[in-house]
Design a protein around this motif. Structure first.
Motif, PDB file in Angstrom:
ATOM      1  N   THR A  69       0.828  -1.219   0.000  1.00 10.09           N
ATOM      2  CA  THR A  69       0.000   0.000   0.000  1.00 10.09           C
ATOM      3  C   THR A  69       0.863   1.270   0.000  1.00 10.09           C
ATOM      4  OG1 THR A  69      -0.269  -0.357   2.381  1.00 10.09           O
ATOM      5  CG2 THR A  69      -2.104  -0.963   0.976  1.00 10.09           C
ATOM      6  N   VAL A 100      -9.992   4.353   0.276  1.00  5.93           N
ATOM      7  CA  VAL A 100      -9.363   3.028   0.361  1.00  5.93           C
ATOM      8  C   VAL A 100      -8.143   3.004  -0.561  1.00  5.93           C
ATOM      9  CG1 VAL A 100      -9.701   0.581  -0.152  1.00  5.93           C
ATOM     10  CG2 VAL A 100     -11.516   1.889   0.975  1.00  5.93           C
ATOM     11  N   VAL A 124      -7.738  -4.103   2.405  1.00  7.05           N
ATOM     12  CA  VAL A 124      -8.734  -3.673   3.394  1.00  7.05           C
ATOM     13  C   VAL A 124      -9.697  -4.830   3.686  1.00  7.05           C
ATOM     14  CG1 VAL A 124     -10.715  -2.144   3.758  1.00  7.05           C
ATOM     15  CG2 VAL A 124      -8.551  -1.206   2.925  1.00  7.05           C
ATOM     16  N   GLN A 144      -7.983  -7.198   5.947  1.00  2.00           N
ATOM     17  CA  GLN A 144      -7.910  -6.675   7.316  1.00  2.00           C
ATOM     18  C   GLN A 144      -9.261  -6.810   8.015  1.00  2.00           C
ATOM     19  OE1 GLN A 144      -5.301  -5.216   9.271  1.00  2.00           O
ATOM     20  NE2 GLN A 144      -4.164  -6.387   7.767  1.00  2.00           N
ATOM     21  N   CYS A 180      -8.016   0.952   9.197  1.00  4.34           N
ATOM     22  CA  CYS A 180      -8.932  -0.184   9.018  1.00  4.34           C
ATOM     23  C   CYS A 180      -8.482  -1.431   9.777  1.00  4.34           C
ATOM     24  CB  CYS A 180      -9.085  -0.518   7.546  1.00  4.34           C
ATOM     25  SG  CYS A 180      -7.727  -1.503   6.877  1.00  4.34           S
TER      26      CYS A 180
END
Ligand code: MCN
Length: 796
Positions: free
Chosen positions: A516, A672, A678, A681, A745
């Motif tokens: 990310t 996002v 995400v 997670q 998140c």
């Protein structure tokens, strides 16, 4: 722009997974140093005892044994206790009681597993055999295990100067306004509940290697840590008195942390000190059963709460009294979790005008309690979402409807709660309505009837929540007792060829940062994804950092990275202006190219990088060579993710086993970066919450303080076959103060899920008059509840 530019919102596979899936991760236990020896800790078998004497004689005479260290040795060497990183202040204005936390116990042991000695041997087997030969003469003392017993007058005291075992009596909110709200109430709902204690159990147990170089007087510690710079600071400055520039802490690949690896542990300090004495590197690898009695544990609250409502079900006031167990010693952030990270979250997503919360933070003869995924916030959500369901049941209002009536409307943001925090953005109703639709809340009665036809009890549960993540800001945290900053740092190093190395102070131990963060740099600088490497976890490489906890990495670390990338663009514009013979103001940067506005004259990012390092024809008089920028980012506020979770369960009244049939989550995590990460997670977080709600329970014997659930034979972790297919989606409102509109998140799943599952279990049993079931809703617990409710109903 290259086709390999994978920016914000893309779903690339995780960069880091190639090395993990091909067995090439580099974990502490894999590291071998020349001449390395092994260390083993001797731990207390008693929950509370005086140490009369320790005789290492027989152990020292055993083959391969190099050294035995005791608490008295550390004391004699002037080694300080382990420091607390966040002190709190009681409602009387006095600081919490902060008794010493010696790295090796001396005088007394205060929980089963308290380390009393450290043995170094040529091999782990030799050290282990010698550890068994050390004779510790204990005089057992009465133990206090539960918080209610610990504060009773006359209870055995852990520390002579801590009356009633009370570390701190803390409060938040307006007591008078809350009392007034209760006086006007048409209805008051009440609940007493326990938030069960949990053991983190990351897949990789803790481990450390310490090494001392007598020529340079440098120490190196490799540790399974979520925040190596903080370990360097705490251990170097407060425990061992090692100058920061002589101490390197490396946290390489770490196999999960979940909060448990976020503390400075005694083992790190003992190994580092002893390595210098022995003159050889020492490795310690924690065994699973050892982790059960030495990794900080989570949760463990006893709470009474009352919710005042008007005749329409509008919340008027909330009163919460919690007693929180922090175990035998103060762990790094222990006192902060049930107070500053709990009280402010009791507002939830509701407009409750008056809230008052008191928390007694209590020592007991159990393993220290500290942050575990969610840390304070799942506990607050559990209280709130359970009592809202109780109120709905008692007032005959639909559970979704009572929430709708009390939710903060989207237009009311920013929203100041009565308990300290101001939410910047959110849309709780949007999340709720979407979740109700996806879970087919309206169609539940039909499904319940179908289950009843098969003799099963079906229930559906809802929980809405808000989280506060990415702790902030440093200046207010200081007033609340934080002893460190809450900022993060990032360096973007552009190489002459345009490839990039990012050095960042957060730590990736499963969250996908290598992917990310690369996406953020791709988006910002237009550089191909494969040309970006993320470096973390080494204090000699990375300038400084506060590590990973509190779902802060993206919102704080990512913001620092975004800021450093912006600085690269600024400098790149200056270089481009010179190369393109234009003014800096006329240079635009887009998709990896610096252009003179309104012309076709441009330079690619890599050309600018090369010019920065090969400064022929370069304006040295106004620009330094090189292209590397560093940024520190201190967040102005927490970010406030939120959402709505719905669980549907079926209980077999014969076996009392709960089966989770459906799980729906709609979460607001702001912008996002990588939807696949995400979702992962969210899945992971939800499973941890389900674990607490249905399976996991850390149980001590009330009298002896022995841990009864000290292995996977007794401590039940959730498994894939316990779980349904989950439907997770996002409903995002951008954060108004983070550079990319992102919210955290990493913990949201763990915050929303325990209450959703517990509410579903209670709903399945509501016809028996049940209005609360403590977690975990194990078959045994449900059997007792069903049996006693049925007996009671028969008697009536
Ligand atoms: N992300 C994103 N878009 C968002 C929010 C996050 O793409 N709007 C991405 C981030 O870039 C990052 C990941 O999601 O790759 C998680 O981000 P974040 O919410 O910032 O959380 P942290 O990285 O700070 O991780 C900490 C958090 C905590 S506190 C615990 S505990 C936890 C967790 O994350 N422990 C974990 N997730 C874990 N996952 C694994 N596999 N292992 C752990 O130990």
């Amino acid at each position: 722009m290259s086709s390999n530019v994978i920016g914000i919102g893309a779903r690339p596979l995780r960069k880091e997974d190639r090395r993990f899936l091909t067995g090439r991760g580099n974990y502490v236990a894999d590291i071998k140093r020349p001449d390395m020896v092994a260390g083993v800790f001797v731990r207390s078998p008693h929950a509370h005892a005086a140490i009369k004497s320790i005789d290492p004689g027989a152990a020292l005479a055993m083959p391969g044994v190099l050294k035995v260290v005791t608490g008295e040795d550390l004391k004699a060497a002037g080694i300080g206790g382990l420091p607390c990183g966040w002190g709190i202040t009681g409602k009387d204005g006095l600081p919490m009681k902060e008794p010493p936390h010696p790295a090796l116990a001396h005088g007394k042991v205060r929980h089963v597993g308290d380390p009393v000695a450290f043995v170094v041997g040529e091999t782990a087997e030799q050290a282990r055999s010698a550890a068994e030969a050390i004779i510790v003469n204990y005089q057992p003392l009465p133990a206090v295990v539960g918080v209610l017993d610990a504060i009773k007058p006359g209870a055995s005291l852990l520390f002579d100067d801590v009356p009633n075992n009370l570390c701190c009596d803390w409060a938040l909110g307006d007591r008078a306004a809350t009392d007034a709200a209760f006086r006007k109430a048409a209805h008051v709902a009440r609940i007493s509940l326990v938030n069960n204690r949990l053991v983190g159990n990351p897949m990789e147990p803790r481990a450390a290697i310490a090494e001392y170089n007598s020529a340079t007087e440098h120490y190196t510690l490799w540790s399974t840590s979520q925040f190596p710079h903080v370990v360097r600071l705490l251990m170097g400055a407060f425990v061992l008195n090692i100058p920061q520039h002589k101490l390197r802490v490396v946290a390489p690949d770490v196999g999960g942390g979940f909060g448990v690896k976020q503390f400075h542990y005694a083992e790190e300090a003992v190994l580092t000190w002893t390595a210098a004495k022995v003159g050889r590197p020492i490795k310690w690898v924690c065994e699973r059963s050892e982790g059960f009695v030495s990794d900080a544990q989570g949760r463990d609250h006893v709470t009474e709460a009352e919710l005042a409502l008007d005749e329409h079900g509008k919340f008027l006031g909330l009163r919460v009294n919690t007693i929180a167990n922090i175990g035998g010693y103060i762990s790094t952030f222990g006192p902060n979790i049930p107070t500053n990270l709990y009280g402010p979250l009791l507002a939830g997503v509701y407009t409750t005008p008056a809230i008052y919360c008191e928390v007694k933070v209590v020592f007991t003869n159990t393993v220290p309690v500290d942050a575990y995924r969610g840390a304070g916030r799942p506990e607050a959500t559990f209280v709130l979402e359970r009592i809202v369901d109780v109120a709905a049941g008692e007032m005959g209002i639909d559970r979704a409807e009572i929430r709708r009536r009390n939710m903060i409307p989207k237009e009311a943001y920013p929203y100041q709660t009565p308990v300290m925090v101001e939410y910047d953005s959110g849309d709780p109703k949007g999340c709720l309505e979407k979740a109700l639709a996806v879970a087919d809340w309206a169609g539940f009665p039909k499904r319940k009837a179908a289950s009843a036809n098969h003799g099963k009890l079906r229930g559906i549960g809802l929980s809405t929540y808000v989280e506060a993540c990415g702790l902030a800001p440093s200046r207010i945290a200081g007033r609340l007792g934080a002893r460190g900053g809450l900022y993060e740092s990032a360096t973007v190093r552009v190489h002459p060829t345009g490839q990039i190395t990012v050095l960042i102070g957060t730590h990736n131990h499963g969250q996908g940062h290598e992917t990310t963060y690369a996406q953020i740099v791709c988006e910002k600088l237009g550089v191909p994804f494969d040309n970006i490497d993320i470096v973390f976890g080494d204090t000699d490489k990375v300038q400084f950092g506060m590590g990973t906890y509190g779902s802060r990495s993206l919102v704080v670390g990512g913001a620092a990275l975004s800021k450093a990338s912006d600085k690269i663009v600024l400098k790149g514009k200056k270089i481009a202006a010179h190369l393109l013979e234009s003014s800096e103001q006329d240079i635009e940067f887009e998709a990896g190219e610096f252009k003179v506005a309104g012309t076709d004259r441009k330079k690619a990012f890599a050309d600018i990088a090369l010019a920065a390092y090969v400064p022929h024809d370069y304006p040295l008089e106004v620009l330094e060579p090189g292209l590397e920028e560093q940024a520190y980012y201190d967040p102005v506020n927490f970010t406030y993710p939120g959402g709505a979770h719905i669980a549907e369960v079926e209980i077999d009244p014969e076996t009392c086993i709960v089966s989770l049939l459906n799980y729906t989550a709609v979460d607001d995590v702001g912008t996002v970066i990588n939807p696949m990460i995400v979702e992962g997670q969210l899945h992971g977080g939800i499973v941890q919450g389900i674990g607490q709600a249905l399976f996991e329970n850390c149980v001590y014997d009330d009298v002896s303080g022995q841990l009864l659930s000290g292995s996977f034979m007794d401590y039940c972790m959730p498994r894939a076959d316990n779980l349904p297919r989950m439907t997770v989606s996002t409903h995002s409102t951008p954060c108004t103060h983070t550079p990319m509109g992102v919210k955290g998140c990493g913990e949201v799943g763990t915050i929303g899920s325990p209450a959703a599952v517990a509410n579903a279990v209670v709903d399945a049993l509501a016809h028996l008059g049940v209005n609360h079931v403590d977690m975990p809703a194990s078959a045994n617990r449900l059997w007792r509840i069903i049996k006693s409710s049925s007996l009671q109903q028969a008697a009536e």
